[in-house]
Design a protein around this motif. Structure first.
Motif, PDB file in Angstrom:
ATOM      1  N   THR A 130       0.857  -1.174   0.000  1.00 59.80           N
ATOM      2  CA  THR A 130       0.000   0.000   0.000  1.00 59.80           C
ATOM      3  C   THR A 130       0.899   1.231   0.000  1.00 59.80           C
ATOM      4  OG1 THR A 130      -1.683  -1.183   1.246  1.00 59.80           O
ATOM      5  CG2 THR A 130      -1.807   1.227   1.255  1.00 59.80           C
ATOM      6  N   LEU A 131       0.574   2.166  -0.849  1.00 59.13           N
ATOM      7  CA  LEU A 131       1.409   3.349  -1.028  1.00 59.13           C
ATOM      8  C   LEU A 131       0.543   4.594  -0.872  1.00 59.13           C
ATOM      9  CD1 LEU A 131       4.181   4.479  -1.966  1.00 59.13           C
ATOM     10  CD2 LEU A 131       3.317   4.316  -4.289  1.00 59.13           C
ATOM     11  N   THR A 132       1.054   5.588  -0.183  1.00 66.10           N
ATOM     12  CA  THR A 132       0.325   6.831   0.013  1.00 66.10           C
ATOM     13  C   THR A 132       0.994   7.937  -0.792  1.00 66.10           C
ATOM     14  OG1 THR A 132      -0.248   6.135   2.248  1.00 66.10           O
ATOM     15  CG2 THR A 132      -0.521   8.468   1.730  1.00 66.10           C
ATOM     16  N   LEU A 133       0.212   8.556  -1.669  1.00 66.89           N
ATOM     17  CA  LEU A 133       0.688   9.668  -2.497  1.00 66.89           C
ATOM     18  C   LEU A 133      -0.319  10.807  -2.410  1.00 66.89           C
ATOM     19  CD1 LEU A 133       1.668   7.748  -5.771  1.00 66.89           C
ATOM     20  CD2 LEU A 133       3.237   8.698  -4.094  1.00 66.89           C
ATOM     21  N   PRO A 134       0.129  12.025  -2.610  1.00 68.56           N
ATOM     22  CA  PRO A 134      -0.829  13.129  -2.689  1.00 68.56           C
ATOM     23  C   PRO A 134      -1.785  12.901  -3.863  1.00 68.56           C
ATOM     24  CG  PRO A 134       1.432  13.954  -2.550  1.00 68.56           C
ATOM     25  CD  PRO A 134       1.515  12.472  -2.741  1.00 68.56           C
ATOM     26  N   SER A 135      -3.036  13.269  -3.697  1.00 65.83           N
ATOM     27  CA  SER A 135      -4.038  13.012  -4.741  1.00 65.83           C
ATOM     28  C   SER A 135      -3.677  13.680  -6.060  1.00 65.83           C
ATOM     29  CB  SER A 135      -5.425  13.454  -4.280  1.00 65.83           C
ATOM     30  OG  SER A 135      -5.449  14.837  -4.017  1.00 65.83           O
ATOM     31  N   TRP A 136      -3.145  14.899  -6.027  1.00 68.86           N
ATOM     32  CA  TRP A 136      -2.809  15.595  -7.268  1.00 68.86           C
ATOM     33  C   TRP A 136      -1.727  14.845  -8.037  1.00 68.86           C
ATOM     34  CZ3 TRP A 136       2.146  17.138  -8.235  1.00 68.86           C
ATOM     35  CH2 TRP A 136       3.004  17.247  -7.134  1.00 68.86           C
ATOM     36  N   LEU A 137      -0.768  14.229  -7.273  1.00 61.89           N
ATOM     37  CA  LEU A 137       0.320  13.486  -7.919  1.00 61.89           C
ATOM     38  C   LEU A 137      -0.211  12.192  -8.531  1.00 61.89           C
ATOM     39  CD1 LEU A 137       3.359  13.505  -8.469  1.00 61.89           C
ATOM     40  CD2 LEU A 137       3.697  12.373  -6.271  1.00 61.89           C
ATOM     41  N   THR A 138      -1.114  11.531  -7.816  1.00 60.58           N
ATOM     42  CA  THR A 138      -1.739  10.319  -8.331  1.00 60.58           C
ATOM     43  C   THR A 138      -2.514  10.610  -9.612  1.00 60.58           C
ATOM     44  OG1 THR A 138      -1.938   9.454  -6.083  1.00 60.58           O
ATOM     45  CG2 THR A 138      -3.293   8.409  -7.770  1.00 60.58           C
ATOM     46  N   GLU A 139      -3.314  11.658  -9.593  1.00 59.13           N
ATOM     47  CA  GLU A 139      -4.108  12.019 -10.771  1.00 59.13           C
ATOM     48  C   GLU A 139      -3.216  12.365 -11.958  1.00 59.13           C
ATOM     49  OE1 GLU A 139      -6.807  15.126  -9.543  1.00 59.13           O
ATOM     50  OE2 GLU A 139      -7.633  13.850  -7.960  1.00 59.13           O
ATOM     51  N   LEU A 140      -2.156  13.109 -11.707  1.00 59.27           N
ATOM     52  CA  LEU A 140      -1.224  13.473 -12.776  1.00 59.27           C
ATOM     53  C   LEU A 140      -0.527  12.231 -13.338  1.00 59.27           C
ATOM     54  CD1 LEU A 140      -0.191  15.959 -14.300  1.00 59.27           C
ATOM     55  CD2 LEU A 140       1.592  16.188 -12.562  1.00 59.27           C
ATOM     56  N   GLY A 141      -0.153  11.308 -12.468  1.00 59.69           N
ATOM     57  CA  GLY A 141       0.484  10.066 -12.905  1.00 59.69           C
ATOM     58  C   GLY A 141      -0.443   9.216 -13.751  1.00 59.69           C
ATOM     59  N   ILE A 142      -1.705   9.107 -13.328  1.00 62.23           N
ATOM     60  CA  ILE A 142      -2.696   8.338 -14.094  1.00 62.23           C
ATOM     61  C   ILE A 142      -2.922   8.993 -15.453  1.00 62.23           C
ATOM     62  CG2 ILE A 142      -5.126   7.656 -14.182  1.00 62.23           C
ATOM     63  CD1 ILE A 142      -4.949   7.315 -11.086  1.00 62.23           C
ATOM     64  N   LYS A 169       6.417   0.086 -11.436  1.00 61.37           N
ATOM     65  CA  LYS A 169       7.757   0.076 -12.031  1.00 61.37           C
ATOM     66  C   LYS A 169       8.593   1.235 -11.500  1.00 61.37           C
ATOM     67  CE  LYS A 169      10.301  -0.018 -16.419  1.00 61.37           C
ATOM     68  NZ  LYS A 169      11.503   0.237 -15.690  1.00 61.37           N
ATOM     69  N   ILE A 170       7.980   2.408 -11.384  1.00 61.99           N
ATOM     70  CA  ILE A 170       8.710   3.584 -10.884  1.00 61.99           C
ATOM     71  C   ILE A 170       9.182   3.334  -9.454  1.00 61.99           C
ATOM     72  CG2 ILE A 170       8.467   6.011 -10.218  1.00 61.99           C
ATOM     73  CD1 ILE A 170       6.542   6.276 -12.659  1.00 61.99           C
ATOM     74  N   LEU A 171       8.323   2.753  -8.623  1.00 63.38           N
ATOM     75  CA  LEU A 171       8.702   2.452  -7.242  1.00 63.38           C
ATOM     76  C   LEU A 171       9.819   1.410  -7.196  1.00 63.38           C
ATOM     77  CD1 LEU A 171       8.288   2.778  -4.212  1.00 63.38           C
ATOM     78  CD2 LEU A 171       6.465   1.067  -4.360  1.00 63.38           C
ATOM     79  N   GLN A 172       9.696   0.348  -8.003  1.00 60.35           N
ATOM     80  CA  GLN A 172      10.740  -0.687  -8.041  1.00 60.35           C
ATOM     81  C   GLN A 172      12.075  -0.096  -8.478  1.00 60.35           C
ATOM     82  OE1 GLN A 172       9.753  -4.428 -10.035  1.00 60.35           O
ATOM     83  NE2 GLN A 172       7.586  -3.954  -9.710  1.00 60.35           N
ATOM     84  N   ASP A 173      12.049   0.708  -9.534  1.00 60.01           N
ATOM     85  CA  ASP A 173      13.283   1.324 -10.034  1.00 60.01           C
ATOM     86  C   ASP A 173      13.914   2.225  -8.971  1.00 60.01           C
ATOM     87  OD1 ASP A 173      12.922   0.010 -12.434  1.00 60.01           O
ATOM     88  OD2 ASP A 173      12.186   1.782 -13.514  1.00 60.01           O
ATOM     89  N   GLY A 174      13.080   2.986  -8.261  1.00 62.58           N
ATOM     90  CA  GLY A 174      13.588   3.874  -7.218  1.00 62.58           C
ATOM     91  C   GLY A 174      14.211   3.119  -6.058  1.00 62.58           C
ATOM     92  N   ILE A 175      13.571   2.023  -5.649  1.00 58.02           N
ATOM     93  CA  ILE A 175      14.123   1.220  -4.547  1.00 58.02           C
ATOM     94  C   ILE A 175      15.439   0.577  -4.969  1.00 58.02           C
ATOM     95  CG2 ILE A 175      13.743  -0.848  -3.146  1.00 58.02           C
ATOM     96  CD1 ILE A 175      10.749  -0.069  -3.075  1.00 58.02           C
TER      97      ILE A 175
END
Length: 125
Positions: A93-105, A113-119
């Motif tokens: 489970t990941l918590t992101l600001p709603s504006w960032l989630t909407e922009l990403g979608i 993939k972005i989270l895996q690459d970052g880790i």
């Protein structure tokens, strides 16, 4: 601690052509393969700790062998071991600001993939 690239452990082999000496392999090649396979199975348990608590390798000079035995070094490629064991996925489970989630979608980003690459980048792997 940096992730090791290779782990090398010595293995003691008894020659199978000596009376009373038993082997789990029919040839030297098979014995080396079986030793590596067994070592990889054990080392899989240490992936989560980045091998910090993996057994320490003995120094060859400290290993005592009998006249019908020899020592061989068994090498395990850590990157390959991790890759072979990485097919298992877990849901986080990941918590992101709603504006960032909407922009990403909206931009069709692959959050997983972005989270895996970052880790991986953070861990240096």
């Amino acid at each position: 601690m940096a992730l090791p690239r290779k782990l090398i452990y010595p293995a003691v082999f008894s020659y199978d052509d000596v009376d009373g000496c038993y082997s789990q392999a029919d040839s030297t090649e098979e014995a080396l393969y079986m030793a590596k396979d067994a070592l990889e199975l054990v080392l899989e348990d240490y992936i989560s700790s980045m091998f910090e608590d993996a057994p320490k390798s003995s120094q060859i000079k400290d290993i005592k062998v009998e006249s019908n035995q020899c020592v061989a070094l068994i090498e395990v490629d850590v990157d390959q071991l991790i890759k072979r064991n990485s097919s298992k996925t877990i849901n986080k489970t990941l918590t992101l600001p709603s504006w960032l989630t909407e922009l990403g979608i909206k931009n069709k980003l692959n959050f997983s993939k972005i989270l895996q690459d970052g880790i991986k980048k953070e861990l240096g792997i």
